[in-house]
Design an enzyme around this catalytic site. Structure first.
Site, PDB file in Angstrom:
ATOM      1  CG  ASP A 143       9.047   2.848  -1.807  1.00  0.00           C
ATOM      2  OD1 ASP A 143       9.405   3.267  -0.703  1.00  0.00           O
ATOM      3  OD2 ASP A 143       7.858   2.732  -2.135  1.00  0.00           O
ATOM      4  CG  HIS A 176       7.625   3.387   2.424  1.00  0.00           C
ATOM      5  ND1 HIS A 176       7.402   3.303   1.061  1.00  0.00           N
ATOM      6  CD2 HIS A 176       6.490   3.903   2.952  1.00  0.00           C
ATOM      7  CE1 HIS A 176       6.194   3.756   0.783  1.00  0.00           C
ATOM      8  NE2 HIS A 176       5.608   4.127   1.917  1.00  0.00           N
ATOM      9  CB  SER A 384       2.748   3.928   0.566  1.00  0.00           C
ATOM     10  OG  SER A 384       3.072   5.284   0.413  1.00  0.00           O
TER      11      SER A 384
END
Length: 513
Positions: A143, A176, A384
């Site tokens: 990621d 994220h 996600s």
């Protein structure tokens, strides 16, 4: 589909009435007596000689309403003809530099959240620890990196950096990756804190592969195009190989690319990623989980079309469904989220809205909003954040069956998660919105699957339809009753006839007085 039911009305013809001409009283009596005798004889005949039973009406064979559609298969990438392992130098594909915007920091301080994430209740987190907690399992998070956080203390390890040379993957400029890792394995220091990851004892291996806060500026005078963000399918393939060679148990890829499908063969980068995925699953026995993709995106601003055989857009890695569990997002009501990309390759679904996770800028904080490069805050949502629920579940399944002495392969784990999901009402229990449906962790951890026990699947067996035999009525009691009644009626009629005859004869005798 609504089916109209036709109602038939059954009419019954009324018998015609016939009026007989008026007769003499004596003739009426005689005719009445004769008619009564005939009726009595007919009745006795009907009783003494039972009618043949009426044959039961056999139902017509059920005819199908049209032909059954084939199960959604969708386009599949060309199969691999080699077993080449992609090269991996562990370095970024370009020299990226950080943008002037800076990185995500703590959002509004340490936010006090009043409610826990709804996905925890829907997926029954409170029951999962009785079966598994993710102990001795490592989940690689490919990621934007993962920042250090107290809820991951002692279980977070750096695995490499394809954004900044020399990095270890433990720097998350976007926030994220930290939030993704929290959904998988966050373990708060106190039970008073409602938020936790689905596999709170799992280890996290962080590999930074992409970032929206890094860019590539080509040298002065170069004809090469610049990039507004870091990461590519080539570095994703390298990161998959890196994680697999570190012997992780599960890989979560909440990163994907989308492109138009029409008249575009598989690209060299896509083929390289396909090789990496095959290597991880077939040679290193790693469970691969990917997000299904969001709209609008840079190259796919519209929803995919509804024809599973001819999608307008292709999303990778989900396209390689032979090796990947691709996860769609659903909202609190269980409906597919409007931003979740459709496709025949979608495997399952998980919560993807109103997300709560780790604050990437505060080591002991939680957050339910994120900030973009302009600093604008929005709720955390997306496929996600649906994918890590499934990646954590894969870690639980792997741990559970290892403890039972029945270890499952990566493909068996992926198949178990699909089989035990809450299937939608669609042909084959699969559609392009949510795949085989919302995952069911308790069922995935406890269901007995025949294929895992080497039990062959059930075969269709033709079962002929037969009506039960007709009911044979015992007429003897009725016959006795009718015969007795008829005998009594006959004696009554005979007595009336004799009395009538005697009275008539007395009435015709001449008066001799």
């Amino acid at each position: 589909m609504h089916r109209a039911a036709a109602t038939a009305r059954a009419g019954r013809d009324e018998p015609l009435q016939h009026v007989a001409p008026r007769q003499h009283p004596a003739r009426q009596l005689m005719n009445g007596t004769t008619t009564t005798a005939r009726l009595l004889a007919a009745t006795l005949l009907a009783v003494l000689v039972p009618a043949a039973p009426v044959a039961g009406a056999q139902p017509q064979d059920s005819q199908p309403n049209g032909t059954q559609a084939e199960q959604d298969a969708g386009p599949t990438p060309p199969p691999l003809t080699d077993r080449i392992k992609p090269e991996n130098d562990g370095q970024p594909d370009r020299p990226y530099t950080r943008t002037s915007v800076g990185c995500v920091t703590s959002l509004d301080g340490n936010v006090q959240l009043q409610e826990k994430a709804w996905g925890q209740d829907v997926l029954r987190f409170q029951d999962l620890s009785a079966f598994a907690t993710g102990a001795n399992q490592t989940v690689a998070v490919i990621d934007t990196g993962v920042n250090q956080h107290d809820y991951l203390a002692g279980r977070l390890e750096g695995g490499g950096d394809y954004v900044e040379a020399g990095g270890d993957g433990l720097s998350d400029c976007d926030g994220h990756g930290t939030q993704v890792a929290g959904i998988i394995a966050a373990k708060p220091p106190s039970d008073d804190i409602g938020f936790r990851g689905i596999a709170p004892d799992a280890k996290i291996l962080s590999i930074r592969q992409s970032s929206e806060f890094y860019e590539y500026k080509p040298p002065q005078g170069s004809q090469e195009e610049g990039r507004a963000s870091a990461g590519s399918l080539d570095t994703l393939a390298e990161a998959v190989v890196e994680a697999a060679d570190r012997n992780v148990d599960v890989i979560n890829m909440s990163v994907d690319t989308c492109r138009a499908a029409a008249n575009v063969p598989i690209t060299a980068s896509e083929r390289n990623l396909q090789r990496a995925l095959r290597y991880a699953v077939e040679e290193k026995d790693v469970v691969l989980v990917s997000s299904a993709g969001n709209i609008p995106g840079p190259n796919c601003r519209e929803q995919n079309n509804s024809d599973p055989a001819n999608p307008r857009f292709i999303v990778s890695p989900p396209w390689f469904s032979e090796y990947v569990l691709s996860v769609a997002a659903v909202d609190r009501s269980g409906d597919p989220a409007g931003f979740s990309m459709h496709g025949p390759w979608v495997s399952v679904a998980a919560p993807g809205t109103e997300i709560i996770s780790l604050n990437p800028g505060d080591r002991d904080g939680l957050v339910n909003v994120t900030a973009d490069e302009k600093g604008e805050q929005t709720p955390i949502q997306g496929t996600s954040f649906a994918a890590p629920y499934v990646a954590g579940l894969a870690a639980l399944v792997r741990e559970r069956f290892e403890k039972l002495g029945q270890p499952l392969t990566a493909k068996q784990i992926m198949e178990r998660i699909k089989i035990t999901a809450a299937h939608p009402a669609a042909n084959g229990g699969h559609n392009i919105q949510v795949g085989y449906g919302m995952v069911n962790p308790v069922s995935a951890l406890t269901t007995m699957i025949p294929a895992e026990e080497n039990i062959p699947p059930d075969e269709a067996v033709e079962v002929p339809f037969e009506m039960p035999p007709p009911h044979e009525r015992d007429w003897a009691p009725v016959q006795v009753a009718v015969i007795g009644s008829a005998g009594g009626l006959g004696l009554l009629l005979l007595t009336l006839f004799v009395v009538h005859t005697v009275r008539r004869q007395r009435g015709d005798r001449p008066d001799l007085s």
